[in-house]
Write an enzyme that holds these catalytic residues in place. Sequence first.
Site, PDB file in Angstrom:
ATOM      1  N   SER A  37       0.638   3.998  15.864  1.00 48.49           N
ATOM      2  CA  SER A  37       1.509   4.884  15.509  1.00 48.49           C
ATOM      3  C   SER A  37       3.060   4.848  16.230  1.00 48.49           C
ATOM      4  CB  SER A  37       1.138   6.480  15.718  1.00 48.49           C
ATOM      5  OG  SER A  37      -0.073   6.515  14.889  1.00 48.49           O
ATOM      6  N   GLY A  38       3.155   3.678  17.023  1.00 52.30           N
ATOM      7  CA  GLY A  38       4.573   3.345  17.677  1.00 52.30           C
ATOM      8  C   GLY A  38       4.418   2.928  18.938  1.00 52.30           C
ATOM      9  N   ILE A  39       3.607   3.340  19.892  1.00 50.61           N
ATOM     10  CA  ILE A  39       3.744   3.034  21.256  1.00 50.61           C
ATOM     11  C   ILE A  39       3.662   1.595  21.444  1.00 50.61           C
ATOM     12  CG2 ILE A  39       1.106   3.361  21.852  1.00 50.61           C
ATOM     13  CD1 ILE A  39       2.381   4.604  24.453  1.00 50.61           C
ATOM     14  N   ASP A  71       0.845  -1.280  -0.033  1.00 54.66           N
ATOM     15  CA  ASP A  71      -0.002   0.043  -0.093  1.00 54.66           C
ATOM     16  C   ASP A  71       0.852   1.327   0.008  1.00 54.66           C
ATOM     17  OD1 ASP A  71      -2.680   1.384   0.666  1.00 54.66           O
ATOM     18  OD2 ASP A  71      -1.227   1.948   2.130  1.00 54.66           O
ATOM     19  N   LYS A 127      -3.848   5.783  -3.256  1.00 57.45           N
ATOM     20  CA  LYS A 127      -5.016   6.566  -2.471  1.00 57.45           C
ATOM     21  C   LYS A 127      -5.320   7.737  -3.700  1.00 57.45           C
ATOM     22  CE  LYS A 127      -3.702   4.904   2.028  1.00 57.45           C
ATOM     23  NZ  LYS A 127      -2.272   4.283   1.429  1.00 57.45           N
ATOM     24  N   TYR A 173       2.581  10.106   0.638  1.00 56.62           N
ATOM     25  CA  TYR A 173       3.890   9.734   1.200  1.00 56.62           C
ATOM     26  C   TYR A 173       4.922  10.181   0.649  1.00 56.62           C
ATOM     27  CZ  TYR A 173       0.355   6.518   3.097  1.00 56.62           C
ATOM     28  OH  TYR A 173      -0.717   5.819   3.891  1.00 56.62           O
ATOM     29  N   ALA A 176       4.563  -0.802  19.445  1.00 57.01           N
ATOM     30  CA  ALA A 176       5.745  -1.404  19.084  1.00 57.01           C
ATOM     31  C   ALA A 176       6.945  -1.336  20.067  1.00 57.01           C
ATOM     32  CB  ALA A 176       6.089  -0.877  17.685  1.00 57.01           C
TER      33      ALA A 176
END
Length: 349
Positions: A239-241, A53, A83, A58, A243
């Site tokens: 968004s990160g936390i 994707d 997109k 981006y 991981a």
Amino acid sequence: MTLPTRPLGQTKIRLTEIGFGAASLGNLNRRIDDATGRAAIDAAIAAGVGFVDTAPFYGRGLSERRVGDALREADRAIILSTKVGRLLTPDASATAEEARDGFLSPMPFRVVYDYSRDGILRSFEASLHRLGLDRVDMLFVHDIGRMVQGDAHDRHWAELTTGGGFDALESLRDQGAIGAFGLGVNEVEVCIDAIHAAPIDVLLLANRYTLLEQTPLDTLFPLCAKNGVSVIAGAPYNSGILATGTRTGGTPYYDYGPAPDEIVARVRRIEAVADAWQVPLAAAALQFPLAHPCVVSVLPGIGDPRRLAQTLDLYRRPIPGGFWQALVTEGLLRSDAPVPTARDEAVRA
């Protein structure tokens, strides 16, 4: 090598349970060179990932360019989505040193929102040119909704509905130019509105069905099941936390910004349960969404081969059933949320 696949709604498309989110290839938060980005995609394809994707947003076209360069030389067919909703126009003032919306990209463009029929068709054609490909499999309407658009949402929603944006996507699907269309967003309410407004096939829903949030269980997922709409779970780490956890010493991120204190506290409680059961937090976060029957794929961001290898290891990591029950008992997971089973793990092994 291949990964298990699942059918996408009522289409002929099948997605691998793990996809390749290519936002990082647009230099999201950090610069990577062309060779590193190419190595990441090549490694994903070699490992059996069959779904990539990307989006014009981006890196202002950088991700699409890198993805297309790789997929033109792939030795097997890869399901590709991009997109629509943002057009890129030349901007001589853009510099590679300046971060724009989190992307450190050298591409000299700026974003103009356009969800109208003409805007959708222009965006699709421009993406084909950047990709260097003759088709994509899925188109997602990108970041429609009040979370991103604020007071402009009503105008953009009118472009999609009365302005012919959804009609353009339906026409592209009927002509065979794409195989499916839907939304790529971070909010639930606009997904519900879209199912009522257009015959969409799929939702790429980021950040909203994770270990930290299961609100789609209330209304959205039952509506998806009733209408044959599949869900791709984007941003499974919020968004990160989910991981990094809370113990790295740096600032944990949630929903594209520093995590609020209440989120950090909740993740610490989840970490305590994970420690007791010797379960990596990131493995639980990656595998959890796949247990829901509406979810056909999970889409983490991947920017280099090392991250890919870590992702596949987390995807295959056995997780005891007691871990999920412990989260429910502690009030950290809804009791009506489906959880992975030993049979799921056997399929992935």
